[in-house]
Design an enzyme around this catalytic site. Structure first.
Site, PDB file in Angstrom:
ATOM      1  N   TYR A   1      -3.383 -12.511 -20.264  1.00  0.00           N
ATOM      2  CA  TYR A   1      -2.026 -12.950 -19.902  1.00  0.00           C
ATOM      3  C   TYR A   1      -1.988 -13.403 -18.449  1.00  0.00           C
ATOM      4  CZ  TYR A   1       2.891 -12.161 -18.498  1.00  0.00           C
ATOM      5  OH  TYR A   1       4.147 -12.272 -17.963  1.00  0.00           O
ATOM      6  N   GLU A   2      -2.814 -12.762 -17.588  1.00  0.00           N
ATOM      7  CA  GLU A   2      -2.889 -13.138 -16.170  1.00  0.00           C
ATOM      8  C   GLU A   2      -3.964 -14.182 -15.935  1.00  0.00           C
ATOM      9  OE1 GLU A   2      -3.562  -9.311 -14.406  1.00  0.00           O
ATOM     10  OE2 GLU A   2      -1.522  -8.626 -14.740  1.00  0.00           O
TER      11      GLU A   2
ATOM     12  N   PHE B 165      -0.140  -1.384 -17.223  1.00  0.00           N
ATOM     13  CA  PHE B 165       0.985  -1.009 -18.085  1.00  0.00           C
ATOM     14  C   PHE B 165       1.212  -2.190 -19.030  1.00  0.00           C
ATOM     15  CE2 PHE B 165       4.682   0.394 -19.832  1.00  0.00           C
ATOM     16  CZ  PHE B 165       5.861   0.446 -19.087  1.00  0.00           C
TER      17      PHE B 165
ATOM     18  N   TYR C 146      11.200  -3.567 -13.515  1.00  0.00           N
ATOM     19  CA  TYR C 146      11.101  -2.451 -12.578  1.00  0.00           C
ATOM     20  C   TYR C 146      12.338  -2.338 -11.691  1.00  0.00           C
ATOM     21  CZ  TYR C 146       6.200  -2.162 -13.944  1.00  0.00           C
ATOM     22  OH  TYR C 146       5.045  -2.028 -14.660  1.00  0.00           O
TER      23      TYR C 146
END
Lengths: 170, 171
Positions: free
Chosen positions: A27-28, A93, A139
């Site tokens: 994903y990154e 996470f 967050y």
């Protein structure tokens, strides 16, 4: 809402943990940088001195995707702030995209908060890439503050190539 | 050049470690934010499961420039874990008293940490630096450090104790 449980990772979970680490890295757009192996994860997480801890999220077999029942995880460890002592550091996470929107991520964060309080940590720290707006919002909605913005902290690294050079210098 | 030696911190060093932590905090005008006590440092660093490790720099009594203090510098570090490359050494605090700077002590501490990192199978050493701290940034860059916040856009976040309590109590 999906049925799921959260539990402490066990040695048998290392293949799922590695799979999810690679999914998150993908994903990154950094999947080729994952050089860790299942053996590393086993030795480093389940030996005499664990270097990390994991919670995994698991769904019943019939709800799994492609045979996978472990569909999310969080990796954390304890760090130390010289002003306030023990901290819980959230390193990775991730919840598989097919299982998002069910509150699994929130439940994982709640579990981590509980662990932090139980182990008398003063705070939970973690880093987020500045382009990762969904995570930043996730967050911030839960009360996180951006210390890089507020206090100007920047993360540095000295990697092995440089360290080996320094070691050879007299 | 000053005579000094570097060694692993021992339980009796906690008074000096706390003193140096406070000196460093004073430089950034945050001395009142140091809540840790010598007892915390003792339990957390020298118990069954140390949460941190320290190297201290010590000068002989006759070399003391500041009376009564022979421990004149320290580095606090611990091991962290990167899910892509494994173990890392994380440098948390690093300080040499101003009377002892420019003698190569800081460089020697960093070299010592590099050896420790390699010996413990770490692939990298990480640390944070305040962007206003140009002297430190240059010190590290001269030794090959890379600014990951600049290069990769990482930002440090915190969820503080009150929020943790709120989150853990949520239905």
């Amino acid at each position: 809402m999906a049925n799921f449980i959260l539990r402490k990772a066990e040695p048998k979970d290392v293949s799922d943990i590695l799979r999810l680490i690679k999914e998150l890295a993908k994903y990154e757009e950094m999947e080729e940088q994952v050089i860790l192996t299942e053996n590393d994860l086993l030795e480093d997480g389940f030996g005499d001195h664990p270097f990390y801890h994991c919670i995994v999220a698991e769904v019943p077999k019939e709800k799994g995707t492609n045979g996978f029942t472990v569909i999310g995880f969080a990796m954390y460890y304890f760090t130390y702030d010289p002003w306030i002592g023990k901290l819980l550091y959230l390193e990775d996470f991730y919840v598989m995209k097919e299982y998002r929107g069910f509150g699994i991520g929130s439940q994982i964060l709640k579990e981590l908060s509980h662990t932090a309080v139980k182990t008398r940590c003063s705070s939970m720290h973690f880093i987020v890439a500045e382009w990762n707006k969904p995570s930043i919002e996730f967050y911030k909605r839960r009360g996180a503050s951006d210390l890089s913005l507020e206090e100007g902290w920047r993360l540095f690294k000295i990697d092995n190539k440089i360290k080996n050079k320094a070691k050879k210098k007299k | 050049m000053a005579h000094y030696k570097l060694r692993k911190a021992e339980p009796e060093d906690v008074t000096d470690i706390l003193r140096l932590i406070k000196e460093l905090a004073k430089i950034v005008e945050k001395e009142d934010q140091v809540m840790l006590t010598e007892k915390d440092l003792l339990e957390d660093g020298f118990g069954e499961h140390p949460f941190y490790h320290c190297i201290v720099a010590e000068v002989p009594a006759e070399q003391q420039k500041v009376e009564g203090y022979s421990v004149i510098g320290f580095a606090m570090y611990y091991f962290t874990y990167d899910p892509w490359i494994g173990k890392l050494l994380y440098l948390e605090d690093f300080f040499v008293m101003k009377e002892y700077r420019c003698l190569g002590i800081g460089s020697e501490i960093l070299k010592n940490l590099s050896v420790t990192a390699l010996k413990s199978g770490c692939n990298s050493m990480h640390f944070i630096v305040a962007q206003s701290n140009e002297a430190s940034i240059n010190f590290y860059k001269r030794r090959g450090a890379l600014d990951l916040s600049l290069a990769e856009g990482w930002r440090l976040f915190r969820i503080d104790k009150q929020c943790l309590l709120n989150l853990s109590a949520e239905e």
